[in-house]
Design an enzyme around this catalytic site. Structure first.
Site, PDB file in Angstrom:
ATOM      1  N   HIS A 131       0.866  -1.187   0.000  1.00 37.20           N
ATOM      2  CA  HIS A 131       0.000   0.000   0.000  1.00 37.20           C
ATOM      3  C   HIS A 131       0.899   1.232   0.000  1.00 37.20           C
ATOM      4  CE1 HIS A 131      -2.824   2.934   1.788  1.00 37.20           C
ATOM      5  NE2 HIS A 131      -3.799   2.119   1.439  1.00 37.20           N
ATOM      6  N   ASP A 208       3.103  -4.445   8.030  1.00 31.27           N
ATOM      7  CA  ASP A 208       1.901  -3.625   7.885  1.00 31.27           C
ATOM      8  C   ASP A 208       0.720  -4.579   8.055  1.00 31.27           C
ATOM      9  OD1 ASP A 208      -0.327  -2.339   7.003  1.00 31.27           O
ATOM     10  OD2 ASP A 208       0.528  -1.662   5.106  1.00 31.27           O
ATOM     11  N   GLN A 211      -4.443  -5.388   6.983  1.00 28.73           N
ATOM     12  CA  GLN A 211      -5.364  -6.437   6.502  1.00 28.73           C
ATOM     13  C   GLN A 211      -5.111  -7.756   7.224  1.00 28.73           C
ATOM     14  OE1 GLN A 211      -7.760  -5.539   4.551  1.00 28.73           O
ATOM     15  NE2 GLN A 211      -6.949  -3.553   3.884  1.00 28.73           N
ATOM     16  N   LYS A 234     -10.420  -0.671  10.472  1.00 32.86           N
ATOM     17  CA  LYS A 234     -10.591  -1.894   9.678  1.00 32.86           C
ATOM     18  C   LYS A 234     -10.891  -3.095  10.580  1.00 32.86           C
ATOM     19  CE  LYS A 234      -7.191  -0.325   6.297  1.00 32.86           C
ATOM     20  NZ  LYS A 234      -7.893   0.149   5.115  1.00 32.86           N
ATOM     21  N   CYS A 372      -4.737   2.371  -3.675  1.00 31.45           N
ATOM     22  CA  CYS A 372      -3.492   2.908  -3.080  1.00 31.45           C
ATOM     23  C   CYS A 372      -2.342   1.931  -3.266  1.00 31.45           C
ATOM     24  CB  CYS A 372      -3.671   3.259  -1.603  1.00 31.45           C
ATOM     25  SG  CYS A 372      -4.889   4.519  -1.324  1.00 31.45           S
TER      26      CYS A 372
HETATM   27  N1  7TS Z   1      -1.762  -0.741   4.633  1.00 30.53           N
HETATM   28  C1  7TS Z   1      -2.669  -1.553   4.084  1.00 30.53           C
HETATM   29  C2  7TS Z   1      -2.292  -2.964   3.734  1.00 30.53           C
HETATM   30  C3  7TS Z   1      -3.971  -1.088   3.875  1.00 30.53           C
HETATM   31  O1  7TS Z   1      -4.867  -1.908   3.345  1.00 30.53           O
HETATM   32  C4  7TS Z   1      -4.293   0.248   4.205  1.00 30.53           C
HETATM   33  C5  7TS Z   1      -5.638   0.823   3.908  1.00 30.53           C
HETATM   34  C6  7TS Z   1      -3.310   1.040   4.816  1.00 30.53           C
HETATM   35  C7  7TS Z   1      -2.050   0.528   4.998  1.00 30.53           C
HETATM   36  C8  7TS Z   1      -3.592   2.426   5.288  1.00 30.53           C
HETATM   37  O2  7TS Z   1      -4.459   2.406   6.374  1.00 30.53           O
HETATM   38  P1  7TS Z   1      -4.994   3.760   7.041  1.00 30.53           P
HETATM   39  O3  7TS Z   1      -6.035   3.312   8.000  1.00 30.53           O
HETATM   40  O4  7TS Z   1      -3.827   4.396   7.728  1.00 30.53           O
HETATM   41  O5  7TS Z   1      -5.520   4.584   5.914  1.00 30.53           O
HETATM   42  N2  7TS Z   1      -6.287   0.185   2.830  1.00 30.53           N
HETATM   43  C9  7TS Z   1      -7.375   0.638   2.180  1.00 30.53           C
HETATM   44  C10 7TS Z   1      -7.973  -0.094   1.168  1.00 30.53           C
HETATM   45  O6  7TS Z   1      -7.594  -1.186   0.769  1.00 30.53           O
HETATM   46  N3  7TS Z   1      -9.037   0.587   0.709  1.00 30.53           N
HETATM   47  O7  7TS Z   1      -9.126   1.735   1.389  1.00 30.53           O
HETATM   48  C11 7TS Z   1      -8.106   1.765   2.310  1.00 30.53           C
END
Ligand code: 7TS
Length: 414
Positions: A131, A208, A211, A234, A372
């Site tokens: 990401h 990271d 997920q 999430k 992303c």
């Molecule tokens: N890393 C991964 C693997 C992610 O899926 C996401 C967000 C982030 C980092 C960033 O997370 P945040 O909460 O700091 O924004 N992924 C997604 C997605 O797959 N669709 O919208 C956000």
């Protein structure tokens, strides 16, 4: 995260759904079919109630009041930290730093640990599937210190061969920073083996877990990682809260990220000394209610049979994969063995954005775009995909609704 084809009989998805009030609503006059939990999950009533209770009865700033309410709020905030510790099996509660999300947690590591310990020519190993949150902070670090980014490739099915890591990790590697689970492909990376390779080379490993933590039990000690980050929203918790877990000695060696209240020991105009971790990294009034809400989400997940929930998600994924393959013109993107319940696909003749817009008219929420992960899109040879992602509350009937909506979309778009 794999095995049987059907949901275990011990898992009552109807009961789980009843905990999520939003799932009862309609969109465009159709029942809501929410298949975008990888972007952000919906919230159970237990989390909503916890947030309402704090604001209604228990709210004050933390770590500064001598009065009852502030002590109550402080205790609840710190109890949430302990819940996170238990959830990921960290050795010490002081290893849990609250951030506003995974993105901030990675930036924190890059800006503090990275700037202090990396120098010109040092290497950071990433993968193609990352990401942007796990790419751009390292590029900023590269601009600051002149380190080098090495990228491990992904195979056509979305899997990543451990041999590729063995090739990429070498004596100059200082950090391996990789997704636990890909948000586009659902691939579960062989993180324990990657950690062993990183450590054998004297490097650290950051996972990271955005997920990863939602689909599987995470034990940071078993995974053998040095840093683990994730976002609360999430994980069925609120927005505005995330976690950086790092080994105690790393947090102690890292300089502060931001300066301000709560992160200091003593301040004079001549010199300031820092509070010990985690306070050193939590400058200013923290996201108090969000942290407590995350604690409530963890309590909620702990009240479920998480093994059964994971099997249910796998059953949903397998059903979705086989159903999607029966729709003419659809190609699945990401079919690695043992993958998590996230399925990207493309459909001949339809742009993913148009497809998602048409699916929405049927009440079906999916994500479309580059997710992303633009470097991954380039390697896959697509500009975008449509992605259905599954959570603990989704049903086989919702997979059927997705497929029916796709067939209707083909009539509209093709
Ligand atoms: N890393 C991964 C693997 C992610 O899926 C996401 C967000 C982030 C980092 C960033 O997370 P945040 O909460 O700091 O924004 N992924 C997604 C997605 O797959 N669709 O919208 C956000």
């Amino acid at each position: 995260m794999n095995k049987p084809l059907t949901t275990p009989s011990s898992y009552d998805v109807t009961k789980v759904r009843a905990d999520f009030p939003i799932l009862a609503r309609e969109v465009h006059g159709k029942p809501l079919v929410y298949l975008d939990s990888a972007a952000s999950a919906q919230k159970p009533q237990q989390v909503i109630d916890a947030i309402t209770r704090v604001y209604s009865h228990e709210y004050a700033n933390v770590h500064r009041g001598a009065y009852y309410l502030s002590e109550t709020a402080t205790a609840a905030y710190e109890a949430a930290r302990e819940k996170v510790r238990g959830f990921i099996n960290a050795a010490h509660v002081s290893e849990v730093v609250f951030t506003k999300g995974a993105t901030e947690a990675i930036n924190l590591v890059a800006a503090t640990w990275g700037r202090k310990f990396l120098k010109e020519g040092d290497e950071i190993v990433l993968t193609t599937v990352e990401h942007h949150s796990n790419i751009v902070p390292w590029q900023l670090l590269r601009e600051a210190v002149g380190c080098v980014l090495t990228v491990v490739p992904v195979a056509a099915d979305g899997s990543i061969d451990i041999a590729e890591f063995a090739k990429a990790i070498g004596p100059k590697t200082k950090l391996v920073a990789v997704a636990h689970v890909s948000n586009v492909l659902g691939t579960v990376l062989p993180v324990r083996d990657i950690a062993d390779l990183a450590h054998a080379a004297g490097a650290k490993i950051l996972l990271d877990g955005c997920q990863g933590i939602v689909h599987a039990h995470v034990d940071v000690q078993d995974l053998g990682c040095d840093f683990y980050v994730f976002s609360g929203h999430k994980l069925y918790g609120p927005t505005g809260i995330g976690v950086l877990w790092a080994r105690q000695e790393l947090l102690e060696a890292m300089p502060p990220y931001q300066g301000g209240g709560d992160m200091i020991d003593t301040v004079t105009f001549a010199k300031t000394t820092w509070a010990p971790p985690p306070a050193k990294f939590e400058a200013g009034t923290p996201p108090i209610v969000q942290a407590i809400g995350l604690g409530a989400a963890i309590d909620y997940l702990n009240s479920l049979d998480r093994v059964a929930a994971a099997k249910h998600e796998t059953a949903l994924l397998r059903y979705a994969m086989s159903s999607l393959q029966q729709v003419p013109g659809i190609r699945l993107i990401g079919t690695a063995p043992g993958k998590a319940a996230v399925q990207s696909f493309v459909m001949d003749g339809a742009h993913p954005h148009d497809l998602a817009t048409v699916l929405d008219r049927s009440g079906v929420c999916v994500r479309a775009g580059h997710h992303c992960a633009q470097p991954l899109m380039d390697v896959l040879g697509v500009t975008a995909t449509t992605r259905a992602s599954f959570g603990i509350y989704n049903t086989m009937a919702e997979v059927d609704a997705l497929i029916a909506a796709l067939r209707r979309a083909q009539e509209v778009l093709l």
